[in-house]
Design a protein around this motif. Structure first.
Motif, mmCIF file in Angstrom:
data_model
loop_
_atom_site.group_PDB
_atom_site.id
_atom_site.type_symbol
_atom_site.label_atom_id
_atom_site.label_comp_id
_atom_site.label_asym_id
_atom_site.label_seq_id
_atom_site.Cartn_x
_atom_site.Cartn_y
_atom_site.Cartn_z
ATOM 1 N N GLN A 144 1.502 9.517 -14.693
ATOM 2 C CA GLN A 144 0.038 10.181 -14.127
ATOM 3 C C GLN A 144 -0.550 9.856 -13.398
ATOM 4 O O GLN A 144 -1.613 10.425 -13.008
ATOM 5 N N SER A 145 -0.584 8.801 -12.629
ATOM 6 C CA SER A 145 -1.809 7.721 -12.300
ATOM 7 C C SER A 145 -0.959 6.818 -12.017
ATOM 8 O O SER A 145 0.038 6.182 -12.831
ATOM 9 N N CYS A 205 6.347 12.017 -1.048
ATOM 10 C CA CYS A 205 5.309 11.032 -1.712
ATOM 11 C C CYS A 205 5.440 11.246 -3.315
ATOM 12 O O CYS A 205 4.321 12.536 -3.668
ATOM 13 N N SER A 207 3.469 11.962 -6.505
ATOM 14 C CA SER A 207 2.425 12.388 -6.642
ATOM 15 C C SER A 207 0.918 10.984 -6.993
ATOM 16 O O SER A 207 0.288 10.980 -6.880
ATOM 17 N N TYR A 210 -0.249 7.514 -1.908
ATOM 18 C CA TYR A 210 -0.966 8.150 -0.954
ATOM 19 C C TYR A 210 0.101 8.458 0.116
ATOM 20 O O TYR A 210 0.046 10.032 -0.157
#
Length: 245
Positions: A144-145, A205, A207, A210
């Protein structure tokens, strides 16, 4: 003496594997799931669609009990095979599930001699959801990151389908972790062309990044993508003099 009589049919049993890896009996256009094994080495089966039952014996003979309340399905085995093939494909390959499913459905539509097979297949949406669940069982969870992105990346994401090195760079660009992918042949192709073309895209892209930045080899009016960079920031100087990579 009242009671249901047993109908003995001299047709040999055929055994298949379900999409869940379970052994099943196929007999006269009907498919059965195993309920239990008996002490005399026979096996007791129940129809996958209704409550009709059957018993198979070691000599591959079958005794069917109870009448089926539905007609035999001539496409059942074909559908089972398509679903098993799709399951194996999404587990072994890294291609988009949308494309894999749509190609399989188009192939079935072209090869089928009747519309029954297409009508009986699960909807494309249901099949995609099912295969997504299957793939998630063998793949790392989607981060998620960028911080959740494993380091180093799993080997399956670092090589091409021919097991050649594909991950060119995994490190900081513009102060944020970024990934650059290119195969050896891609770099050779790029080095042989006088003109390059580059462009960034945001729509496709992932998420956690960028943008995707692409470098193409341009030759004879054709543009061939050779380098794929997942960037965590909007602008990075990738020129050789900058020393970013």
């Amino acid at each position: 003496m009242s009671g249901k009589s047993e109908e003995v049919l001299i047709v040999f049993a055929e055994f298949v594997e379900s999409t869940h890896g379970k052994r099943q009996l196929c007999y006269l256009g009907y498919r059965y799931s195993l309920k239990r094994k008996n002490q005399n080495d026979s096996e007791y089966w129940v129809c996958v669609k209704r409550n009709s039952t059957a018993t198979s014996y070691s000599d591959s003979s079958v005794v069917v009990r109870d009448d089926h309340t539905h007609l035999p399905d001539g496409t059942d085995m074909e559908i089972l095979q398509i679903r098993k093939t799709l399951k194996r494909k999404v587990m072994k390959e890294s291609g988009p599930i949308d494309r894999i499913v749509e190609e399989a459905y188009h192939a079935a539509n072209r090869q089928s001699q009747s519309s029954d097979l297409i009508i009986s297949l699960p909807s494309i949406r249901i099949m995609k959801n099912t295969l997504q669940k299957q793939r998630r069982k063998t793949r790392p969870p989607i981060p998620q990151s960028i911080e959740q992105l494993p380091y180093p990346l799993p080997d399956v994401y670092c090589k091409t389908t021919k097991s050649e090195l594909f991950l060119l760079y995994d490190g900081s660009l513009g102060g944020t972790r970024s990934l650059v992918f290119a195969s050896y042949n891609d770099i050779v192709c790029l080095s042989q062309q006088e003109h390059w073309y580059s462009d960034g895209t945001f729509y496709t892209c992932p998420s956690i990044f960028y943008q995707i930045y692409l470098i193409h080899a341009y030759h004879d009016g054709m543009s061939t993508p050779c380098v794929f960079a997942l960037l965590g920031v909007a602008t990075i100087d990738l020129s050789p003099d900058n020393g970013s990579i």
